[in-house]
Design an enzyme around this catalytic site. Structure first.
Site, PDB file in Angstrom:
ATOM      1  CD  GLU A  88       4.433   7.430  20.772  1.00 53.04           C
ATOM      2  OE1 GLU A  88       5.794   8.225  20.981  1.00 53.04           O
ATOM      3  OE2 GLU A  88       4.702   6.742  19.807  1.00 53.04           O
ATOM      4  CG  HIS A 122       4.062   8.742  16.519  1.00 56.33           C
ATOM      5  ND1 HIS A 122       5.460   8.105  16.669  1.00 56.33           N
ATOM      6  CD2 HIS A 122       4.433  10.067  15.988  1.00 56.33           C
ATOM      7  CE1 HIS A 122       6.247   9.068  16.431  1.00 56.33           C
ATOM      8  NE2 HIS A 122       5.551  10.193  15.779  1.00 56.33           N
ATOM      9  CG  ASP A 138       3.424  17.309  17.658  1.00 59.15           C
ATOM     10  OD1 ASP A 138       3.497  15.994  17.476  1.00 59.15           O
ATOM     11  OD2 ASP A 138       4.016  18.025  17.327  1.00 59.15           O
ATOM     12  CG  ASN A 161       5.450   4.538  17.111  1.00 57.74           C
ATOM     13  OD1 ASN A 161       4.975   5.598  16.251  1.00 57.74           O
ATOM     14  ND2 ASN A 161       5.608   4.646  18.616  1.00 57.74           N
TER      15      ASN A 161
HETATM   16  C1  GLP Z   1       7.524  13.319  15.676  1.00 57.32           C
HETATM   17  C2  GLP Z   1       6.195  14.259  15.328  1.00 57.32           C
HETATM   18  C3  GLP Z   1       5.179  13.942  14.404  1.00 57.32           C
HETATM   19  C4  GLP Z   1       5.881  13.316  13.175  1.00 57.32           C
HETATM   20  C5  GLP Z   1       6.836  12.227  13.537  1.00 57.32           C
HETATM   21  C6  GLP Z   1       7.765  11.795  12.234  1.00 57.32           C
HETATM   22  O1  GLP Z   1       6.927  12.196  16.508  1.00 57.32           O
HETATM   23  N1  GLP Z   1       5.647  14.537  16.708  1.00 57.32           N
HETATM   24  O2  GLP Z   1       4.336  14.892  13.988  1.00 57.32           O
HETATM   25  O3  GLP Z   1       5.271  13.110  11.901  1.00 57.32           O
HETATM   26  O4  GLP Z   1       7.795  12.801  14.458  1.00 57.32           O
HETATM   27  O5  GLP Z   1       8.733  12.628  12.151  1.00 57.32           O
HETATM   28  P1  GLP Z   1       9.858  12.615  10.728  1.00 57.32           P
HETATM   29  O6  GLP Z   1       9.136  13.126   9.795  1.00 57.32           O
HETATM   30  O7  GLP Z   1      11.042  13.202  11.187  1.00 57.32           O
HETATM   31  O8  GLP Z   1      10.071  11.115  10.480  1.00 57.32           O
END
Ligand code: GLP
Length: 264
Positions: free
Chosen positions: A151, A146, A75, A144
Site C-alpha cells: 500500500e 498499490h 499475495d 491507490n
Molecule cells: C488486489 C491485489 C493486487 C491487484 C489489485 C487490483 O489488491 N492484491 O494484486 O492488482 O487488487 O485488482 P483489480 O485487478 O481487481 O482491480
C-alpha cells in the site's frame, strides 16, 4: 514534486483499444516467454484485471505446457486458506492451476494461515531466491497505486511481509467476499523490493478506475505515495493498458502499431 533522477527507466507502454486486446497481448507475451524458457518462473497476480489473461492461457493449454513452470503469487489474505472462495489460492486454482498441466508442487502462494506469519513471509522470500528468482512478474495495480498488497507508504526495498490493508483496498476487494463478510484487515505480500528483483515485469491496467493510478505511476513523482512508481527503477517493465486506463498518459513518441500504440 521530487525531481526524477536521470537514471530512472521509462517502462515500455503499449496501449490497446480494449481490455480484451490488452489481455490477449499479455497472454501472447507469456506464451512467448514460456516457449523460450519452459522452466520459467512466473510471478502471478490476482484480481479482476488478469482474469481474461488466465482464461486465454487455459484456452491455449497444452501449448505452451506449464509442466516445468514454477509460479509464485504476489499475495494472500491472512486467515484464508485455499477452500475460501475469496482467497487468492482458490482464485488461482479455479482460474488457472486446475485447468493446465502445472505441477502443484511448483505453484507457491504466501501462507496466510501460518501460525508464525513472519516466519512464513521469510520462508516465501527464501524460496523465491533459492529457486533462482522470478523471470517474469505479472502485476495489476490498485486504484491507490498499490502493487501486490504494497500500500502507499511501502518502502521501495520492502520484502515479503504481513501488511495492513487500507480501507480503500478493503472496499475495492469486498465484492469478492460472500455477502456481509468483510475482507481480512491484513495480508502477506511480496515486497516492492521482491517485485523489483524480477528480471522482467509486466503491468496490466484496464478500465477508467486505473487512469489516475497509472498516471501517478508513470508520470508522477517516484515516491512512497505511489508504490507502482517504484517500477521506474526497473529497466525491463512493459505496461499493457487499454485506452480507458491510459486516459491521462502522454502520447508523445508513441506510434500506432496496428493493435495499439507503443513507444517508437
Ligand atoms: C488486489 C491485489 C493486487 C491487484 C489489485 C487490483 O489488491 N492484491 O494484486 O492488482 O487488487 O485488482 P483489480 O485487478 O481487481 O482491480
Amino acid at each position: 514534486m521530487t525531481s526524477m533522477p536521470r537514471d530512472f527507466a521509462r517502462p515500455t507502454l503499449r496501449i490497446f483499444k480494449t481490455a480484451e486486446m490488452a489481455s490477449t497481448a499479455v497472454a501472447d507475451l507469456l506464451e512467448q516467454r514460456m516457449v523460450a524458457k519452459p522452466d520459467i518462473t512466473i510471478g502471478l497476480a490476482t484480481g479482476a484485471t488478469p482474469r481474461l489473461v488466465y482464461t486465454k492461457m487455459v484456452e491455449r493449454a497444452g501449448a505452451p505446457s506449464w509442466r516445468s513452470v514454477r509460479c509464485f503469487n504476489l499475495d494472500e489474505y491472512v486467515g484464508l486458506d485455499a477452500s475460501h472462495p475469496a482467497s487468492f489460492a482458490y482464485y488461482m486454482n479455479d482460474l488457472l492451476f486446475d485447468h493446465v498441466d502445472v505441477d502443484p508442487r511448483r505453484t507457491h502462494i504466501p501462507d496466510g494461515t501460518a501460525l508464525d506469519l513472519e516466519a512464513a513471509a521469510k520462508a516465501y522470500e527464501a524460496l523465491i531466491s533459492e529457486t533462482g528468482g522470478i523471470d517474469l512478474q505479472l502485476l495489476g495495480i490498485g486504484r491507490n497505486g498499490h502493487i501486490g498488497f504494497n500500500e502507499p507508504g511501502s518502502e521501495h526495498d520492502s520484502r515479503t511481509r504481513q501488511v495492513e490493508l487500507t480501507p480503500s483496498t478493503i472496499a475495492a476487494n469486498a465484492p469478492d467476499f460472500p455477502e456481509g463478510e468483510e475482507p481480512p484487515a491484513t495480508a502477506l505480500t511480496m515486497g516492492i523490493g521482491t517485485i523489483l528483483d524480477a528480471r522482467e515485469i509486466v503491468l496490466l491496467a484496464t478500465g477508467p478506475a486505473k487512469a489516475e493510478a497509472l498516471y501517478a505511476a508513470l508520470e508522477g513523482p517516484v515516491d512512497l505515495d505511489c508504490p507502482a512508481s517504484a517500477l521506474r527503477k526497473h529497466s525491463a517493465v512493459t505496461v499493457f493498458c487499454d485506452e480507458a486506463a491510459a486516459a491521462r498518459l502522454k502520447r508523445d513518441n508513441l506510434s500506432f502499431t496496428g493493435d495499439g500504440y507503443a513507444a517508437a
